[in-house]
Design a protein around this motif. Structure first.
Motif, PDB file in Angstrom:
ATOM      1  N   ASP A  43       0.860  -1.190   0.000  1.00 46.22           N
ATOM      2  CA  ASP A  43       0.000   0.000   0.000  1.00 46.22           C
ATOM      3  C   ASP A  43       0.891   1.233   0.000  1.00 46.22           C
ATOM      4  O   ASP A  43       1.745   1.377   0.889  1.00 46.22           O
ATOM      5  CB  ASP A  43      -0.882   0.026   1.263  1.00 46.22           C
ATOM      6  CG  ASP A  43      -2.195  -0.688   1.060  1.00 46.22           C
ATOM      7  OD1 ASP A  43      -2.537  -0.956  -0.102  1.00 46.22           O
ATOM      8  OD2 ASP A  43      -2.861  -0.981   2.063  1.00 46.22           O
ATOM      9  N   VAL A  45       0.837   5.523  -0.288  1.00 46.50           N
ATOM     10  CA  VAL A  45       0.095   6.782  -0.327  1.00 46.50           C
ATOM     11  C   VAL A  45       1.092   7.927  -0.160  1.00 46.50           C
ATOM     12  O   VAL A  45       1.903   7.905   0.774  1.00 46.50           O
ATOM     13  CB  VAL A  45      -0.971   6.872   0.790  1.00 46.50           C
ATOM     14  CG1 VAL A  45      -1.782   8.152   0.647  1.00 46.50           C
ATOM     15  CG2 VAL A  45      -1.878   5.658   0.772  1.00 46.50           C
ATOM     16  N   LYS A  60      -9.025   8.654   3.970  1.00 46.74           N
ATOM     17  CA  LYS A  60      -9.974   8.215   2.938  1.00 46.74           C
ATOM     18  C   LYS A  60      -9.742   6.757   2.550  1.00 46.74           C
ATOM     19  O   LYS A  60     -10.674   6.037   2.204  1.00 46.74           O
ATOM     20  CB  LYS A  60      -9.829   9.103   1.701  1.00 46.74           C
ATOM     21  CG  LYS A  60     -10.245  10.543   1.930  1.00 46.74           C
ATOM     22  CD  LYS A  60     -10.004  11.384   0.677  1.00 46.74           C
ATOM     23  CE  LYS A  60     -10.357  12.839   0.935  1.00 46.74           C
ATOM     24  NZ  LYS A  60     -10.054  13.702  -0.239  1.00 46.74           N
ATOM     25  N   ARG A  61      -8.454   6.332   2.575  1.00 44.13           N
ATOM     26  CA  ARG A  61      -8.119   4.951   2.205  1.00 44.13           C
ATOM     27  C   ARG A  61      -6.956   4.484   3.055  1.00 44.13           C
ATOM     28  O   ARG A  61      -5.798   4.511   2.649  1.00 44.13           O
ATOM     29  CB  ARG A  61      -7.752   4.878   0.714  1.00 44.13           C
ATOM     30  CG  ARG A  61      -7.567   3.444   0.207  1.00 44.13           C
ATOM     31  CD  ARG A  61      -7.166   3.440  -1.266  1.00 44.13           C
ATOM     32  NE  ARG A  61      -5.857   4.030  -1.496  1.00 44.13           N
ATOM     33  CZ  ARG A  61      -4.703   3.388  -1.322  1.00 44.13           C
ATOM     34  NH1 ARG A  61      -4.699   2.136  -0.865  1.00 44.13           N
ATOM     35  NH2 ARG A  61      -3.550   3.979  -1.586  1.00 44.13           N
ATOM     36  N   GLN A  64      -2.932  -0.758   5.153  1.00 43.43           N
ATOM     37  CA  GLN A  64      -2.906  -1.802   6.164  1.00 43.43           C
ATOM     38  C   GLN A  64      -1.486  -2.365   6.267  1.00 43.43           C
ATOM     39  O   GLN A  64      -0.696  -2.270   5.347  1.00 43.43           O
ATOM     40  CB  GLN A  64      -3.882  -2.921   5.812  1.00 43.43           C
ATOM     41  CG  GLN A  64      -5.305  -2.457   5.586  1.00 43.43           C
ATOM     42  CD  GLN A  64      -5.924  -1.867   6.838  1.00 43.43           C
ATOM     43  OE1 GLN A  64      -5.845  -2.462   7.905  1.00 43.43           O
ATOM     44  NE2 GLN A  64      -6.530  -0.701   6.702  1.00 43.43           N
TER      45      GLN A  64
END
Length: 603
Positions: A43, A45, A60-61, A64
């Motif tokens: 993941d 971001v 928002k997302r 994990q």
């Protein structure tokens, strides 16, 4: 520059990664990002802007995973953008990398990797693509990471997370990287404050080290691949030391921490009865063979070194101050009787490290004056004196300057004593003033009229600072602080230089801050009369009893009466307050001035 953090252990990684990035935001703040291993892949971001922009995207997302890396960027290659933000991934999403430093051979490596798709302008992105190449050869993540690191030239601290393992790999060469060890988890960061709220046990990695962090522990191997043990140290900073403590800005908090910082700096280092500087690291006569002192530093540390140069000169010790970058490029002649003093708050300043390395093998003796235990400078120099200022988060240095000057004052006394250049009477007077310095700083903080001065001269065309001797160093530092955080034009001059050009710039809209450390200073008084004759307003920064100077000034920022060698520290506190209030009244981002970072770890 740039902040790196990484985390391995039970529970979700994102909260601790974000906390680490917020604690490192002083190192870089034009973009930020995190990458975690979620069990199915990585993941990732990242966002242009400050940490809040990243936090909003994460909400928002939420990524994990219990293993991850994070980064807050200070741009070198490519402007701030989502694409240029770290972490950077390979084409297949197998690996994500964060990096601090400059990879000198990135263009050649990028050309070599022409079959890969690059999505940023950064030098960093070659690293995940190199790792991808070696993974495709069948290498394990650890082998691929080491092979990629071996291809790099330049300075770097790097951390990488893989989709196939819960181990984070890191390495350093010329840029800081420190390991944190808690009871059930491990951290990597470019500076201790990133994880201080979770552990105070640290391991300072050395150049060439490769570290592998897993939930079960860590291993460190050197540049040759041999496993090595590095000492575990306990830092004496408290988690509260790196918070704002109720202040609006770190800078204001750190200005007000100066009395406590100075007590730590001075404690146990003077013998008032014997009139001697007692530096615990050095037995008697340690400096008896010193013939000349070279002081090397950059920025605020350079101004502290200039201050010390005046003190050495007044005691008959030959001393010269150099900008580290110039010293490294054109090293002067040195020999076994030269003491080279490297001054750096972080101990990681790239130019200063280069200056020290430039004289390796010459016989010159090297001494670090720094704030950070275990920093690279302490390993590069033969000896170290710590300034004991505690963590400093604000980009604009404040308490570190005061502690550097106090430490250098003690070093100056010790060198002059060992070379028969000091008199007991003069030394006792200085030590008494140093002992009173924390209380005198507190008096300045309690009584300063700096906020009124800042308001009075708001929106002036330029701001000039003048002084002589130690006052010249303070004038340069006062101008630096002012321009750093207000974005207004400010310059510092030797008062002796005023008539040789700078006076042409003086007008009714250019307030002049005149720094004097002696109530009987007639020469600076003459300079004040000169600028007043041109219509410029004058702010005198002078000891109580400076009646003549006060009579010609529009404002007086008064200093408690003390030894002239110490008065410059008090004058600097007044100017710090002026700069702070001027920037606050202009609503500037005081702790994170544009284009600047706390530690400049690349040349």
């Amino acid at each position: 520059m740039c902040g790196i953090t990484a985390r391995v252990g039970p529970g979700e990684a994102v909260p601790e990664l974000l906390s680490g990035l917020e604690n490192l935001e002083y190192r870089g703040y034009d973009s930020a990002g995190i990458a975690t291993r979620n069990g199915r892949g990585i993941d990732l971001v990242k966002r242009e802007g400050e940490i809040d922009e990243l936090r909003g995207a994460i909400e928002k997302r939420p990524p994990q995973g219990s293993v991850g890396v994070g980064h807050t960027r200070w741009s070198t290659h490519g402007p701030p953008s989502d694409a240029n933000a770290h972490p950077h991934a390979d084409c297949t999403g197998q690996v994500a990398v964060v990096h601090n430093g400059i990879i000198d051979n990135h263009e050649r490596l990028r050309a070599e990797l022409d079959s890969h798709e690059f999505t940023s302008e950064t030098d960093t992105e070659v690293v995940p693509h190199l790792i991808e190449e070696y993974l495709s050869d069948g290498d394990s993540p650890g082998e691929a990471f080491r092979r990629a690191i071996d291809r790099l030239s330049g300075s770097y601290a790097i951390a990488a997370v893989f989709d196939s393992t819960d181990t984070v790999f890191g390495s350093r060469n010329g840029s800081p990287l420190v390991l944190g060890r808690a009871s059930d988890r491990y951290y990597l960061a470019s500076d201790v404050p990133a994880f201080l709220e979770y552990t105070d046990e640290v391991v300072y990695l050395e150049d060439g080290d490769v570290v592998a962090l897993s939930p079960d522990g860590y291993t460190i191997t050197d540049a040759g691949g041999k496993q090595v043990d590095r000492e575990i140290e306990t830092v004496d900073w408290e988690p509260a030391d790196v918070g704002k403590g109720g202040y609006d800005h770190y800078m204001l908090k750190e200005i007000h921490e100066q009395p406590a910082a100075l007590r730590q700096t001075i404690r146990g280092r003077t013998d008032l009865l014997a009139g001697r500087a007692e530096l615990e690291e050095f037995p008697p006569e340690s400096f008896s063979d010193v013939d000349v002192v070279h002081l090397v530093a950059m920025g605020t540390s350079y101004h502290a070194a200039l201050y010390a140069q005046s003190l050495f000169a007044s005691r008959g010790v030959a001393a010269q101050t150099f900008l580290s970058g110039e010293y490294a490029t054109n090293p002067p002649s040195v020999d076994e009787e030269t003491l080279v003093v490297a001054v750096s708050q972080s101990g990681e300043t790239a130019d200063t490290l280069a200056a020290i390395r430039s004289i390796h093998g010459t016989g010159a003796r090297t001494l670090a004056v720094t704030n950070v235990v275990g920093s690279t400078l302490t390993r590069e120099c033969e000896d170290t004196i710590y300034i004991r200022a505690g963590p400093e988060i604000g980009v604009a240095a404040t308490k570190s300057f005061s502690s550097q000057v106090a430490t250098l004052s003690l070093l100056c006394e010790r060198v002059s004593q060992d070379t028969d250049g000091a008199t007991p009477t003069a030394t006792s007077e200085l030590f008494e003033s140093l002992a009173a310095l924390p209380d005198h700083v507190q008096q300045v903080l309690d009584e300063s009229d700096a906020e009124t001065v800042a308001s009075t001269y708001r929106n002036s065309d330029s701001y000039f600072f003048i002084g002589r001797g130690v006052g010249h160093a303070v004038a340069l530092e006062g101008a630096l602080k002012f321009k750093e955080i207000t974005y207004d034009h400010a310059e510092g001059f030797s008062a002796a230089e005023l008539k040789h050009g700078p006076l042409a710039l003086v007008t009714e809209s250019t307030p002049v801050f005149a720094i004097s450390v002696d109530p009987e200073d007639t020469k600076t008084l003459h300079n004040v009369k000169e600028v007043r004759a041109r219509g410029a307003p004058v702010v005198a920064v002078a000891p109580e009893g400076s009646t003549n100077l006060a009579a010609y000034a529009d404002h007086l920022l008064e200093l408690p009466k003390t030894h002239p060698d110490v008065a410059g520290i008090l004058a600097n506190v007044q100017l710090q307050l002026v700069s702070y209030h001027a920037a606050d009244q202009l609503s500037r981002p005081i702790d994170k001035p544009r284009n600047l970072a706390k530690s400049v770890t690349v040349e």
